[in-house]
Design a protein around this motif. Structure first.
Motif, PDB file in Angstrom:
ATOM      1  N   TYR A 108       0.843  -1.188   0.000  1.00  0.00           N
ATOM      2  CA  TYR A 108       0.000   0.000   0.000  1.00  0.00           C
ATOM      3  C   TYR A 108       0.877   1.236   0.000  1.00  0.00           C
ATOM      4  O   TYR A 108       2.085   1.159   0.226  1.00  0.00           O
ATOM      5  CB  TYR A 108      -1.019   0.017   1.132  1.00  0.00           C
ATOM      6  N   ARG A 109       0.249   2.397  -0.294  1.00  0.00           N
ATOM      7  CA  ARG A 109       0.995   3.648  -0.371  1.00  0.00           C
ATOM      8  C   ARG A 109       0.256   4.724   0.409  1.00  0.00           C
ATOM      9  O   ARG A 109      -0.982   4.720   0.490  1.00  0.00           O
ATOM     10  CB  ARG A 109       1.179   4.076  -1.828  1.00  0.00           C
ATOM     11  N   VAL A 110       1.034   5.647   0.992  1.00  0.00           N
ATOM     12  CA  VAL A 110       0.457   6.755   1.748  1.00  0.00           C
ATOM     13  C   VAL A 110      -0.033   7.817   0.763  1.00  0.00           C
ATOM     14  O   VAL A 110       0.749   8.368  -0.011  1.00  0.00           O
ATOM     15  CB  VAL A 110       1.489   7.370   2.711  1.00  0.00           C
ATOM     16  N   ALA A 111      -1.331   8.099   0.807  1.00  0.00           N
ATOM     17  CA  ALA A 111      -1.911   9.038  -0.151  1.00  0.00           C
ATOM     18  C   ALA A 111      -2.403  10.325   0.492  1.00  0.00           C
ATOM     19  O   ALA A 111      -2.733  11.285  -0.221  1.00  0.00           O
ATOM     20  CB  ALA A 111      -3.071   8.371  -0.898  1.00  0.00           C
ATOM     21  N   PHE A 112      -2.459  10.361   1.836  1.00  0.00           N
ATOM     22  CA  PHE A 112      -2.982  11.559   2.508  1.00  0.00           C
ATOM     23  C   PHE A 112      -2.524  11.561   3.956  1.00  0.00           C
ATOM     24  O   PHE A 112      -2.256  10.497   4.541  1.00  0.00           O
ATOM     25  CB  PHE A 112      -4.515  11.577   2.444  1.00  0.00           C
ATOM     26  N   ILE A 113      -2.426  12.765   4.528  1.00  0.00           N
ATOM     27  CA  ILE A 113      -2.106  12.918   5.949  1.00  0.00           C
ATOM     28  C   ILE A 113      -3.347  13.462   6.644  1.00  0.00           C
ATOM     29  O   ILE A 113      -3.782  14.583   6.381  1.00  0.00           O
ATOM     30  CB  ILE A 113      -0.915  13.877   6.155  1.00  0.00           C
ATOM     31  N   LEU A 114      -3.927  12.660   7.521  1.00  0.00           N
ATOM     32  CA  LEU A 114      -5.141  13.067   8.219  1.00  0.00           C
ATOM     33  C   LEU A 114      -4.849  14.099   9.306  1.00  0.00           C
ATOM     34  O   LEU A 114      -5.590  15.066   9.471  1.00  0.00           O
ATOM     35  CB  LEU A 114      -5.832  11.842   8.830  1.00  0.00           C
ATOM     36  N   ASP A 115      -3.776  13.871  10.072  1.00  0.00           N
ATOM     37  CA  ASP A 115      -3.418  14.830  11.123  1.00  0.00           C
ATOM     38  C   ASP A 115      -2.031  14.520  11.655  1.00  0.00           C
ATOM     39  O   ASP A 115      -1.468  13.454  11.394  1.00  0.00           O
ATOM     40  CB  ASP A 115      -4.437  14.800  12.284  1.00  0.00           C
ATOM     41  N   VAL A 116      -1.490  15.464  12.388  1.00  0.00           N
ATOM     42  CA  VAL A 116      -0.238  15.291  13.120  1.00  0.00           C
ATOM     43  C   VAL A 116      -0.606  15.203  14.596  1.00  0.00           C
ATOM     44  O   VAL A 116      -1.274  16.091  15.137  1.00  0.00           O
ATOM     45  CB  VAL A 116       0.726  16.472  12.882  1.00  0.00           C
ATOM     46  N   ALA A 117      -0.195  14.123  15.243  1.00  0.00           N
ATOM     47  CA  ALA A 117      -0.600  13.898  16.638  1.00  0.00           C
ATOM     48  C   ALA A 117      -0.063  14.998  17.539  1.00  0.00           C
ATOM     49  O   ALA A 117       1.090  15.422  17.430  1.00  0.00           O
ATOM     50  CB  ALA A 117      -0.114  12.535  17.106  1.00  0.00           C
ATOM     51  N   GLY A 118      -0.933  15.447  18.440  1.00  0.00           N
ATOM     52  CA  GLY A 118      -0.558  16.460  19.425  1.00  0.00           C
ATOM     53  C   GLY A 118      -0.948  15.972  20.807  1.00  0.00           C
ATOM     54  O   GLY A 118      -0.490  14.924  21.270  1.00  0.00           O
ATOM     55  N   ASP A 119      -1.834  16.710  21.451  1.00  0.00           N
ATOM     56  CA  ASP A 119      -2.310  16.295  22.772  1.00  0.00           C
ATOM     57  C   ASP A 119      -3.468  15.309  22.671  1.00  0.00           C
ATOM     58  O   ASP A 119      -4.058  14.940  23.685  1.00  0.00           O
ATOM     59  CB  ASP A 119      -2.755  17.531  23.570  1.00  0.00           C
ATOM     60  N   ASN A 120      -3.775  14.886  21.447  1.00  0.00           N
ATOM     61  CA  ASN A 120      -4.857  13.925  21.234  1.00  0.00           C
ATOM     62  C   ASN A 120      -4.413  12.487  21.462  1.00  0.00           C
ATOM     63  O   ASN A 120      -5.225  11.561  21.411  1.00  0.00           O
ATOM     64  CB  ASN A 120      -5.424  14.054  19.816  1.00  0.00           C
ATOM     65  N   GLU A 121      -3.118  12.266  21.705  1.00  0.00           N
ATOM     66  CA  GLU A 121      -2.594  10.970  22.124  1.00  0.00           C
ATOM     67  C   GLU A 121      -1.699  11.212  23.332  1.00  0.00           C
ATOM     68  O   GLU A 121      -0.872  12.131  23.328  1.00  0.00           O
ATOM     69  CB  GLU A 121      -1.782  10.301  21.009  1.00  0.00           C
ATOM     70  N   ALA A 122      -1.866  10.396  24.373  1.00  0.00           N
ATOM     71  CA  ALA A 122      -1.097  10.640  25.591  1.00  0.00           C
ATOM     72  C   ALA A 122      -1.013   9.394  26.459  1.00  0.00           C
ATOM     73  O   ALA A 122      -1.815   8.460  26.332  1.00  0.00           O
ATOM     74  CB  ALA A 122      -1.724  11.782  26.390  1.00  0.00           C
ATOM     75  N   LEU A 123      -0.023   9.416  27.337  1.00  0.00           N
ATOM     76  CA  LEU A 123       0.145   8.394  28.358  1.00  0.00           C
ATOM     77  C   LEU A 123      -0.459   8.929  29.648  1.00  0.00           C
ATOM     78  O   LEU A 123      -0.026   9.965  30.166  1.00  0.00           O
ATOM     79  CB  LEU A 123       1.634   8.092  28.554  1.00  0.00           C
ATOM     80  N   VAL A 124      -1.470   8.246  30.152  1.00  0.00           N
ATOM     81  CA  VAL A 124      -2.213   8.707  31.327  1.00  0.00           C
ATOM     82  C   VAL A 124      -2.029   7.732  32.473  1.00  0.00           C
ATOM     83  O   VAL A 124      -2.236   6.515  32.312  1.00  0.00           O
ATOM     84  CB  VAL A 124      -3.719   8.856  31.013  1.00  0.00           C
ATOM     85  N   ALA A 125      -1.642   8.241  33.646  1.00  0.00           N
ATOM     86  CA  ALA A 125      -1.518   7.427  34.852  1.00  0.00           C
ATOM     87  C   ALA A 125      -2.811   7.513  35.654  1.00  0.00           C
ATOM     88  O   ALA A 125      -3.388   8.590  35.801  1.00  0.00           O
ATOM     89  CB  ALA A 125      -0.341   7.897  35.701  1.00  0.00           C
ATOM     90  N   ARG A 126      -3.257   6.396  36.184  1.00  0.00           N
ATOM     91  CA  ARG A 126      -4.506   6.338  36.944  1.00  0.00           C
ATOM     92  C   ARG A 126      -4.318   6.955  38.331  1.00  0.00           C
ATOM     93  O   ARG A 126      -3.313   6.695  39.007  1.00  0.00           O
ATOM     94  CB  ARG A 126      -4.964   4.881  37.079  1.00  0.00           C
ATOM     95  N   ASN A 127      -5.278   7.774  38.734  1.00  0.00           N
ATOM     96  CA  ASN A 127      -5.259   8.320  40.078  1.00  0.00           C
ATOM     97  C   ASN A 127      -5.248   7.176  41.094  1.00  0.00           C
ATOM     98  O   ASN A 127      -6.010   6.218  40.972  1.00  0.00           O
ATOM     99  CB  ASN A 127      -6.483   9.206  40.325  1.00  0.00           C
TER     100      ASN A 127
END
Length: 345
Positions: A108-127
């Protein structure tokens, strides 16, 4: 022995793919006389959901049926491509780097860029987990979808803090399963993406985001790929599909309320919640996508190839893939045919 183990894994992957595990099909009927375009999508906020909700592709290509199938992660999308069950797919840059590397070598080939990850992906520690820093994860249980962009970012975050994957108990969980395990106290932290991410944050705190990792040289993106065979047979369909994706990016920029309304209808969240999530994501303009920094132009693949090669090298160093693919593999995998003109209507 190692090569045989990888070969067996690929065979198992293909068998699993035949059942399309981890996905659900949106069946909107269709004319049996028409050919069908098969699209793998995910529920993270993106222009993909805008195109789907507004039926822009169906309107632009009335001579085709369009079948949308929802997947839980990029690993599942890769599985579907191995089984030749989809023509287009949305998945993260790490699964794409993995897919283009041995032993998968997905055509397969990359045909489009949907987004660049920012604060929409993160490592979260449980309280209540006692985890306040990444270093505190030593010996703890951490959930993430294996072979996903989140998994890649988690490995980068551990490496950044002097930890190896063996120093923590990694648990392979899809986003909704991460949330359930997190709430039960079965895991101490999770690396995931929106919309599940905001639910994790209600009972936890960010340890690091993908935006921070990007600043450290480990950027991740959400990409859209097309099967080589389909692109060769139907380049005009690929152009039309990219035009609708570009139209969605313009809507996010020019009318975020309308964009949020369409995405909310596909995600089950409120438009207000989606507007807040869209602010956490980095969206490029169509012109930026066709620039040398990203996808590039016709006959001149952009720097995205180097980003993917770097991800492949990191995955190899982390013993996640058999070998890092060379830069040319990724340059050849950027579908720049017709760019930048193919991003305008």
């Amino acid at each position: 022995m190692r090569r045989r183990a990888f070969g067996a894994a690929v065979a198992a992957l293909a068998v699993t793919a035949l059942g399309l595990s981890g996905c659900s099909v949106d069946r909107s009927g269709g004319d049996a006389e028409k050919p069908t375009i098969r699209i793998a999508y995910q529920s993270f906020p993106s222009g993909d959901l805008i195109v789907k909700n507004n039926r822009w592709l169906e309107d632009a290509l009335p001579e085709y049926n369009v079948k949308w199938t929802k997947f839980d992660s990029g690993a599942d999308v890769n599985t579907a491509f191995v089984a030749k069950e989809v023509d287009f797919g949305a998945l993260g840059s790490s699964p794409v780097a993995r897919g283009l590397s041995a032993p998968l070598n997905i055509p397969y080939r990359v045909a489009f860029i949907l987004d660049v990850a920012g604060d929409n992906e993160a490592l979260v520690a449980r309280n209540g987990s006692g985890v306040n820093t990444i270093a505190d994860l030593r010996g703890k249980r951490v959930g993430t979808p294996f072979a996903s962009t989140a998994h890649y970012s988690l490995l980068a975050a551990l490496d950044r803090s002097g930890l190896s994957p063996a120093d923590v108990q990694l648990v392979d969980l899809q986003p909704q399963a991460i949330l359930a395990a997190f709430d039960r106290g079965d895991i101490d932290a999770g690396y995931s993406w929106l919309p599940t991410l905001d639910q994790l944050r209600r009972n936890g705190k960010d340890l690091i985001t993908s935006r921070q990792l990007a600043a450290d040289g480990k950027p991740t993106l959400d990409l859209a790929v097309v099967a080589d065979e389909f692109a060769a047979a139907h380049p005009e369909v690929v152009d039309t599909w990219r035009q609708q994706q570009a139209r969605a990016l313009d809507l996010i920029k020019d009318d975020p309320a309308a964009a949020a309304k369409a995405i909310a209808a596909e995600s089950g969240l409120t438009p207000g919640e989606i507007e807040g999530q869209l602010k956490q994501v980095g969206f490029l303009t169509p012109a930026e996508i066709a620039s040398p920094e990203w996808l590039g132009a016709d006959g001149s693949p952009g720097n995205l190839a180097a980003n993917l090669q770097s991800a492949s090298q990191f995955l190899f160093e982390q013993k996640q893939i058999e070998a890092a693919a060379p830069l040319k593999t990724f340059q050849d995998a950027l579908y720049t045919t017709g760019l930048p003109g193919a991003l305008t209507q």
